[in-house]
Design a protein around this motif. Structure first.
Motif, PDB file in Angstrom:
ATOM      1  N   PHE A  21       0.827  -1.201   0.000  1.00  0.00           N
ATOM      2  CA  PHE A  21       0.000   0.000   0.000  1.00  0.00           C
ATOM      3  C   PHE A  21       0.869   1.261   0.000  1.00  0.00           C
ATOM      4  CE2 PHE A  21      -2.528  -3.333   2.082  1.00  0.00           C
ATOM      5  CZ  PHE A  21      -3.612  -3.352   1.240  1.00  0.00           C
ATOM      6  N   LYS A  22       1.999   1.197   0.695  1.00  0.00           N
ATOM      7  CA  LYS A  22       2.902   2.351   0.716  1.00  0.00           C
ATOM      8  C   LYS A  22       3.438   2.650  -0.679  1.00  0.00           C
ATOM      9  CE  LYS A  22       4.486   1.867   5.513  1.00  0.00           C
ATOM     10  NZ  LYS A  22       5.652   1.595   6.407  1.00  0.00           N
ATOM     11  N   SER A  23       3.582   1.626  -1.501  1.00  0.00           N
ATOM     12  CA  SER A  23       4.125   1.818  -2.850  1.00  0.00           C
ATOM     13  C   SER A  23       3.062   2.230  -3.865  1.00  0.00           C
ATOM     14  CB  SER A  23       4.805   0.524  -3.320  1.00  0.00           C
ATOM     15  OG  SER A  23       3.867  -0.544  -3.405  1.00  0.00           O
ATOM     16  N   ASN A  24       1.810   2.290  -3.442  1.00  0.00           N
ATOM     17  CA  ASN A  24       0.732   2.693  -4.339  1.00  0.00           C
ATOM     18  C   ASN A  24       0.544   4.212  -4.233  1.00  0.00           C
ATOM     19  OD1 ASN A  24      -1.780   3.264  -5.556  1.00  0.00           O
ATOM     20  ND2 ASN A  24      -2.556   1.213  -5.080  1.00  0.00           N
ATOM     21  N   LEU A  27      -2.688   5.791  -2.670  1.00  0.00           N
ATOM     22  CA  LEU A  27      -3.090   5.480  -1.302  1.00  0.00           C
ATOM     23  C   LEU A  27      -2.150   6.138  -0.299  1.00  0.00           C
ATOM     24  CD1 LEU A  27      -3.863   1.659  -1.699  1.00  0.00           C
ATOM     25  CD2 LEU A  27      -5.481   3.573  -1.797  1.00  0.00           C
ATOM     26  N   VAL A  28      -2.674   6.361   0.902  1.00  0.00           N
ATOM     27  CA  VAL A  28      -1.885   6.913   2.010  1.00  0.00           C
ATOM     28  C   VAL A  28      -2.002   5.963   3.196  1.00  0.00           C
ATOM     29  CG1 VAL A  28      -1.621   8.828   3.620  1.00  0.00           C
ATOM     30  CG2 VAL A  28      -2.277   9.278   1.238  1.00  0.00           C
ATOM     31  N   VAL A  29      -0.868   5.555   3.760  1.00  0.00           N
ATOM     32  CA  VAL A  29      -0.847   4.726   4.965  1.00  0.00           C
ATOM     33  C   VAL A  29      -0.654   5.651   6.160  1.00  0.00           C
ATOM     34  CG1 VAL A  29       0.361   2.925   6.243  1.00  0.00           C
ATOM     35  CG2 VAL A  29       0.022   2.698   3.771  1.00  0.00           C
ATOM     36  N   MET A  30      -1.602   5.620   7.093  1.00  0.00           N
ATOM     37  CA  MET A  30      -1.545   6.481   8.273  1.00  0.00           C
ATOM     38  C   MET A  30      -1.165   5.654   9.497  1.00  0.00           C
ATOM     39  SD  MET A  30      -4.821   9.023   7.734  1.00  0.00           S
ATOM     40  CE  MET A  30      -6.024   7.703   7.826  1.00  0.00           C
ATOM     41  N   ASP A  31      -0.114   6.069  10.159  1.00  0.00           N
ATOM     42  CA  ASP A  31       0.369   5.405  11.372  1.00  0.00           C
ATOM     43  C   ASP A  31       0.160   6.362  12.532  1.00  0.00           C
ATOM     44  OD1 ASP A  31       1.724   4.164  13.420  1.00  0.00           O
ATOM     45  OD2 ASP A  31       3.712   4.348  12.516  1.00  0.00           O
TER      46      ASP A  31
END
Length: 267
Positions: A21-24, A27-31
């Motif tokens: 998902f990080k490489s898409n 999209l945004v990955v929220m931590d």
């Protein structure tokens, strides 16, 4: 998420899959921070968990950072008591029962279990719970405690563990920010009955100022770390995935919900 059928995935519980998902770029990955303390409950109604020496031994037998790394792929923070690391009254209690297998063996011997014992953990279906149980079982084995893992579905867990207290050890995340009252309630599934803690809980409820409340909270953390009514493992992160442009989402989760009331698409 990848196909575009879903725009938001809160409470993502498979951190091992995040790289795709990080490489898409769409999209945004929220931590973000959460209030979820992952805890192994001990049934204090049953031997040997009514013995504080055994409880301390089990706590010292676990490398909590290894549990975070293995169960959550590093997304989490070890804890030594049931209290949010986000709260201003938080005290790091992990040193009280730091990983020390030799000390764990000595405590088990002092408690009358020099050869260890066998016990069972009932585990709900989520991946982090199962992985945590497997890691803890390996650490327990090093001090002579054989932990049998029994996987159950949520309806079984609610009936057998939460309602009927038919278990030795279990694992669950406590998602309510201030649910410390469970240790003052002997009818809770832990079965923990401590007049000393119940007195501390009354101090917390009676606190009239922020200073009094902070002092009582810190006293509570110290007591929980030393009396070990449960095995405190780690505080999880709030991992969510969103489509780029979706605005107003909670990155951190102060309470167990995905608040969509102010979510909109940015121009």
């Amino acid at each position: 998420m990848q196909a575009g059928d879903v725009d938001f995935f809160p409470l993502f519980s498979s951190p091992e899959s995040l790289e795709q998902f990080k490489s898409n770029p769409d999209l945004v990955v929220m931590d973000g921070a959460s209030e979820f303390e992952v805890i192994m409950g001990l049934n204090s109604r049953r031997k040997p968990f009514d013995n504080v020496l055994v409880r301390r031994a089990l706590a010292k037998a676990i490398d909590r950072q290894a549990v975070v790394d293995g169960a959550e792929y590093g997304y989490g923070k070890p804890i030594g008591a049931h209290f949010s690391t986000n709260h201003p009254a938080y005290v790091d209690m992990t040193a009280v029962n730091a990983y020390d297998p030799e000390a764990a063996k000595a405590l088990l011997a002092e408690a009358g279990y020099p050869e260890g014992f066998e016990t069972t953990i009932k585990v709900p279906p989520q991946g982090p719970f199962v992985r945590s149980a497997e890691i803890v079982a390996a650490y327990f084995e090093q001090v002579g405690v054989k932990l049998k893992i029994e996987k159950v579905q949520w309806p079984q867990w609610l009936e057998q563990v939460f309602q009927n207290h038919s278990y030795d050890i279990s694992i669950v995340d406590h998602v309510s920010p201030m649910d410390f009252d469970v240790y003052a309630n002997p009818n809770f599934f832990f079965g923990y009955d401590s007049p000393e803690f119940q007195a501390i809980w009354q101090e917390i409820k009676a606190a009239a100022t922020e200073e009094q409340q902070t002092a009582a909270f810190q006293k509570m953390q110290d007591f929980l770390a030393k009396d070990v009514p449960a095995l405190f493992l780690y505080q999880a992160r709030n991992i969510s995935i969103a489509r780029k442009g979706l605005t107003g989402l909670w990155k951190s989760m102060p309470t167990f919900k995905a608040d969509m009331t102010e979510v909109y698409w940015a121009d």
